[in-house]
Design an enzyme around this catalytic site. Structure first.
Site, short mmCIF file in Angstrom:
data_model
loop_
_atom_site.label_atom_id
_atom_site.label_comp_id
_atom_site.label_asym_id
_atom_site.label_seq_id
_atom_site.Cartn_x
_atom_site.Cartn_y
_atom_site.Cartn_z
N HIS A 92 -4.33 -3.93 -2.74
CA HIS A 92 -3.16 -3.05 -2.84
C HIS A 92 -2.69 -2.86 -4.28
O HIS A 92 -1.88 -1.98 -4.58
CB HIS A 92 -2.00 -3.61 -2.00
CG HIS A 92 -1.19 -2.54 -1.33
ND1 HIS A 92 -0.83 -1.37 -1.95
CD2 HIS A 92 -0.65 -2.48 -0.08
CE1 HIS A 92 -0.12 -0.63 -1.12
NE2 HIS A 92 0.01 -1.27 0.02
N ASP A 122 -3.73 2.33 -2.98
CA ASP A 122 -2.60 2.49 -2.04
C ASP A 122 -3.11 2.95 -0.68
O ASP A 122 -4.25 3.42 -0.54
CB ASP A 122 -1.59 3.49 -2.60
CG ASP A 122 -0.88 2.97 -3.83
OD1 ASP A 122 -0.68 1.74 -3.92
OD2 ASP A 122 -0.54 3.78 -4.71
#
Length: 544
Positions: free
Chosen positions: A517, A521
């Site tokens: 992450h 995204d």
């Protein structure tokens, strides 16, 4: 942050290296896996690759110059980064400090070191070598010599398991093997004492107790074997021995195959060097006729007299366990996967892909002469093409920066006996389906037989793990750092699906993308999967 690269030790006897040629110059961009320089050791000239990415900020040893092991070779970091502290610090700074004279007691001459603490002339202490750049410790898989054996320069002393592969380690000295410091199956850090070679009759205890850096005294004669001196005898644990107690020489792969087939290596004739048993000897072995079994003992005659009913005894189970030493590869896998799982914030995205068109296209392709394409090849090709459209997924997190890879090096997870390795297909986006298939078969085959080279398992930018052939429908994987993502591929299954408003039988496959992450995204990962699905559901687009 800048990385300092020191002159590596590329052989057991290497004390200094000479830079034969630089393949990068100051200011050049360096990718992980790029060849930085060609370094001449005491044995050969070898390519030295970078394990870091960034800009080459400094060259510490010019072409044609030599320097001791661990001298400053180069610095890699961010463009424009200030490296003055790295260049001016350390030993140079310390040596520039003025020496302050103080009153002290009269200097007492150092006592001479006893001759017993010196290493006799002709004796060589062999250390655990660093056989790969990432190797921190090694495991002795097997010894091909035993204490008391004569060793010639070039003889194979032992087989050493690194974090990459099992490699033969040859002797650079001649003499008698006086001592074995690391037994078969044992592990030790790089530079631990592996063995001692020298003249027969040498006092090994004195050699092992010699202070660090001790060497043979100059002008001393080479010690000769003394009849009264007891010869050092050290029992080394044998993996297998013949009935007469002689050691059986066999390669690790031959031992593994023999164990799987239940073959006693004492019955196999070796065709390798010095009668060593190799893979072909075990595979071609034909067992002789088994000896006739001993005649069965007659059971006592049944009596007609009534016998009292015996109490029923339920079987009593016996608990058991076995503790198996972890291989070097297993420990490295555990370390790196742990680091990835607990340093990169993972999240997972799963989609289901209609594979009907893929099945039909594969059947047509495989009808062509000399052509064989697997579903895994199609997944790899689709991933490579999708990465070019979604460069954010083809990245590496680097704290203050994100590194975008403009090339696609596809890692393919392969299961081996000791665990998992990841061979890398370079420039996968530029290969056809058949070229991808050929590359995967070659790399996976050599990985399973430990013939793959360390540099063929480095430099991946994205990884695919496929468990569909085991019937696994869906799973998640741990990211293979420094990648930002890994794709988990499940099995193709037939099940009812809705097409054109009707329920029909269709073939589907689930794939799960694990993302870091910090770099990828959720929307980016989802868009990548949409592109991947479009390629797999319409394979003709991958051939355009």
């Amino acid at each position: 942050m800048a990385e300092v690269i020191n002159m590596p030790r590329l052989s057991d006897t290497m004390e200094e290296g000479t830079v034969a040629k630089w393949l990068k110059k100051v200011g050049d961009k360096v990718e992980e896996g790029d060849i930085l320089a060609e370094i001449e050791t005491d044995k050969a000239t070898m390519e030295f690759e970078s394990f870091h990415e960034g800009t080459l900020l400094h060259i510490g040893i010019e072409e044609g110059d030599g320097a001791p092991v661990d001298s400053l070779l180069a610095i890699i970091g961010d463009e424009g980064e200030d490296i003055s502290a790295l260049l001016n610090g350390g030993g140079a700074q310390a040596s520039a400090e003025p020496v302050v004279e103080t009153e002290s007691a009269p200097e007492v001459p150092a006592a001479p070191v006893a001759s017993s603490a010196e290493i006799p002339e002709g004796v060589e202490v062999i250390k655990m070598p660093r056989l790969s750049d990432t190797m921190e410790e090694g495991t002795v898989a097997s010894w091909l010599k035993k204490v008391g054996d004569e060793v010639e320069e070039g003889d194979i002393l032992a087989e050493i398991e690194t974090d990459k592969a099992t490699m033969e380690f040859e002797s650079f000295y001649s003499g008698t093997l006086l001592h074995i410091g690391i037994q078969e199956g044992e592990s030790a850090p790089v530079d631990d004492v592996l063995a001692v070679i020298g003249p027969a009759g040498t006092d090994v205890g004195a050699v092992l107790n010699a202070p660090a850096g001790a060497s043979a005294p100059e002008g001393t004669a080479k010690p000769e074997a003394v009849a009264e001196a007891p010869k050092v005898q050290e029992a080394t644990p044998e993996v297998q021995a013949s009935p007469n107690g002689q050691r059986i020489l066999a390669s690790p792969l031959a031992k593994k195959i023999a164990g799987e087939k239940g073959i006693n290596l004492a019955d196999v004739k070796g065709s390798g060097d010095h009668g060593r048993i190799v893979k072909r000897d075990v595979e071609n072995f034909q067992p002789s006729q088994a000896p006739a079994s001993a005649p069965a003992v007659a059971a006592p005659a049944e009596t007609t007299a009534p016998v009292a009913a015996a109490p029923i005894n339920l079987p009593v189970g016996e608990e058991g366990m076995e503790e198996v030493k972890n291989s070097t590869m297993r420990k490295v896998i555990a370390k790196r996967l742990g680091e990835s799982k607990f340093s990169a914030p993972h999240y997972y995205l799963t989609i289901e892909v209609d594979m009907d068109n893929a099945k039909a296209s594969r059947a047509q392709i495989n009808n062509l002469p000399d052509t064989k394409v697997s579903f895994n090849d199609m997944v790899l090709k689709a991933c490579a093409m999708a990465l070019k459209k979604h460069p954010q997924v083809n990245t590496t997190w680097n704290a203050d920066t994100t590194i975008y890879k403009h090339h696609v090096h596809m890692g393919v997870a392969v299961a081996v006996d000791e665990g998992l390795v990841v061979p890398v297909i370079k420039f996968a986006d530029q290969l056809s389906l058949t070229q991808l298939g050929t590359s995967v078969k070659d790399l996976a085959g050599r990985a399973r037989t430990k013939k793959i080279k360390p540099d063929e398992m480095e430099g991946s930018t994205f990884t695919v793990s496929n468990l569909g052939m085991f019937g696994i429908l869906e799973f998640t994987s741990i990211i293979n750092q420094p990648n930002s993502a890994i794709l988990s591929v499940g099995a193709i299954v037939e099940k009812p699906v809705v097409k054109n408003g009707e329920i029909v039988v269709g073939s589907t496959m689930k794939v799960t993308l694990a993302c870091d992450h910090r770099t990828v995204d959720g929307a980016t990962g989802a868009q990548f999967l949409q592109t991947l699905r479009a390629y797999l559901e319409n394979p003709v687009t991958m051939l355009a």
